[in-house]
Design a protein around this motif. Structure first.
Motif, PDB file in Angstrom:
ATOM      1  N   UNK A  24       0.796  -1.229   0.000  1.00 36.29           N
ATOM      2  CA  UNK A  24       0.000   0.000   0.000  1.00 36.29           C
ATOM      3  C   UNK A  24       0.834   1.287   0.000  1.00 36.29           C
ATOM      4  N   UNK A  25       2.142   1.210   0.244  1.00 34.68           N
ATOM      5  CA  UNK A  25       2.964   2.424   0.329  1.00 34.68           C
ATOM      6  C   UNK A  25       3.523   2.779  -1.050  1.00 34.68           C
ATOM      7  N   UNK A  26       3.197   3.945  -1.586  1.00 38.86           N
ATOM      8  CA  UNK A  26       3.660   4.357  -2.926  1.00 38.86           C
ATOM      9  C   UNK A  26       5.062   4.966  -2.867  1.00 38.86           C
ATOM     10  N   UNK A  27       6.066   4.121  -2.722  1.00 36.47           N
ATOM     11  CA  UNK A  27       7.420   4.623  -2.478  1.00 36.47           C
ATOM     12  C   UNK A  27       7.952   5.450  -3.647  1.00 36.47           C
ATOM     13  N   UNK A  28       7.586   5.102  -4.896  1.00 39.26           N
ATOM     14  CA  UNK A  28       8.090   5.874  -6.025  1.00 39.26           C
ATOM     15  C   UNK A  28       7.509   7.280  -6.041  1.00 39.26           C
ATOM     16  N   UNK A  29       6.248   7.397  -5.677  1.00 40.68           N
ATOM     17  CA  UNK A  29       5.631   8.722  -5.595  1.00 40.68           C
ATOM     18  C   UNK A  29       6.258   9.544  -4.477  1.00 40.68           C
ATOM     19  N   UNK A  30       6.576   8.886  -3.368  1.00 40.25           N
ATOM     20  CA  UNK A  30       7.228   9.583  -2.260  1.00 40.25           C
ATOM     21  C   UNK A  30       8.595  10.107  -2.677  1.00 40.25           C
ATOM     22  N   UNK A  31       9.323   9.315  -3.436  1.00 44.04           N
ATOM     23  CA  UNK A  31      10.643   9.759  -3.893  1.00 44.04           C
ATOM     24  C   UNK A  31      10.529  11.049  -4.698  1.00 44.04           C
ATOM     25  N   UNK A  32       9.536  11.104  -5.561  1.00 48.59           N
ATOM     26  CA  UNK A  32       9.372  12.283  -6.417  1.00 48.59           C
ATOM     27  C   UNK A  32       9.044  13.540  -5.623  1.00 48.59           C
TER      28      UNK A  32
END
Length: 246
Positions: free
Chosen positions: A175-183
């Motif tokens: 459930x954690x959108x890590x790629x979006x967080x990176x951006x």
């Protein structure tokens, strides 16, 4: 060096600070919070404490709750997930900020493998509290791996290189959108990754450096998942240079 204990509800998080030049506090020095990988503990990284301290950088190492069999922090491995470790690091960061001698404009987050994933997630959430981010072979492929794992029958889905993951681990990873967080993280990022890593492919960090608005990737020729020998100190020096220059 100085030991610290922080409370997380009914659990305790334990860690150790290495201070520059035998000082009694971190006043005037940059501070790096270094996060260990899956199933590990801060003693596996402890040799980096004196390395950073000798270069004028305070270094805080700690064990995630339930982070591994030899964790000094409380908690059970079966209850650990990327989200519980994100919660742990968020507490550690806030406690470090509370120290009266901490220069809050000089705090860097750093992590290896899953610890890199966790450091990246917290940096995105707490960007104002960090000066930069350093990632060693960050396991941004955790969600993809968990998606494949979720399709396997039980108990096979929970077996990971000798570790027995809990049900929450897969659920939180999905459930954690890590790629979006990176951006979302706009500050400077340094990523170090070996080109012979057989657990987190170099392509993962090549993708990450494209997602971050301001990131640099240093490839360690022949480096695997976990730097050894000269690679260890080459990576540590790159991290120290990054901290001192930012």
């Amino acid at each position: 060096m100085k030991d610290y204990v922080f409370r997380k509800g009914q659990l305790l998080i334990r860690g150790r600070m290495y201070l520059p030049h035998g000082e009694a506090d971190v006043s005037g020095y940059p501070l790096v919070i270094f996060c260990h990988g899956l199933g590990s503990n801060y003693r596996e990284l402890e040799h980096y404490g004196p390395f950073f301290a000798e270069r004028g950088i305070a270094c805080f190492l700690f064990d995630f709750c339930g982070g591994g069999a030899e964790s000094l922090s409380d908690g059970d491995f079966s209850e650990m997930s990327v989200q519980t470790e994100i919660d742990d690091l968020r507490i550690v960061l806030q406690e470090m900020k509370k120290l009266p001698t901490t220069d809050t404009g000089k705090i860097f987050l750093m992590g290896e493998s899953q610890g890199g994933y966790v450091a990246a997630a917290v940096a995105a959430e707490c960007a104002a509290d960090t000066a930069g981010l350093i990632l060693w072979y960050p396991a941004f492929n955790i969600q993809e791996d968990s998606r494949k794992r979720d399709a396997l029958p039980s108990p096979e889905r929970y077996d990971f290189f000798g570790f027995r993951l809990g049900e929450r681990y897969i659920r939180d990873a999905l459930r954690i959108p890590i790629w979006e967080k990176a951006a979302e993280y706009k500050k400077n990022v340094l990523i170090l990754h070996g080109d012979q890593d057989d657990m987190v492919p170099l392509a993962v960090s090549e993708k990450a450096v494209q997602r971050y608005p301001s990131a640099a990737l240093q490839v360690i020729p022949g480096g695997g998942h976990g730097f050894e020998g000269d690679d260890r100190w080459r990576a540590a020096q790159a991290a120290a240079d990054f901290i001192l220059s930012h």
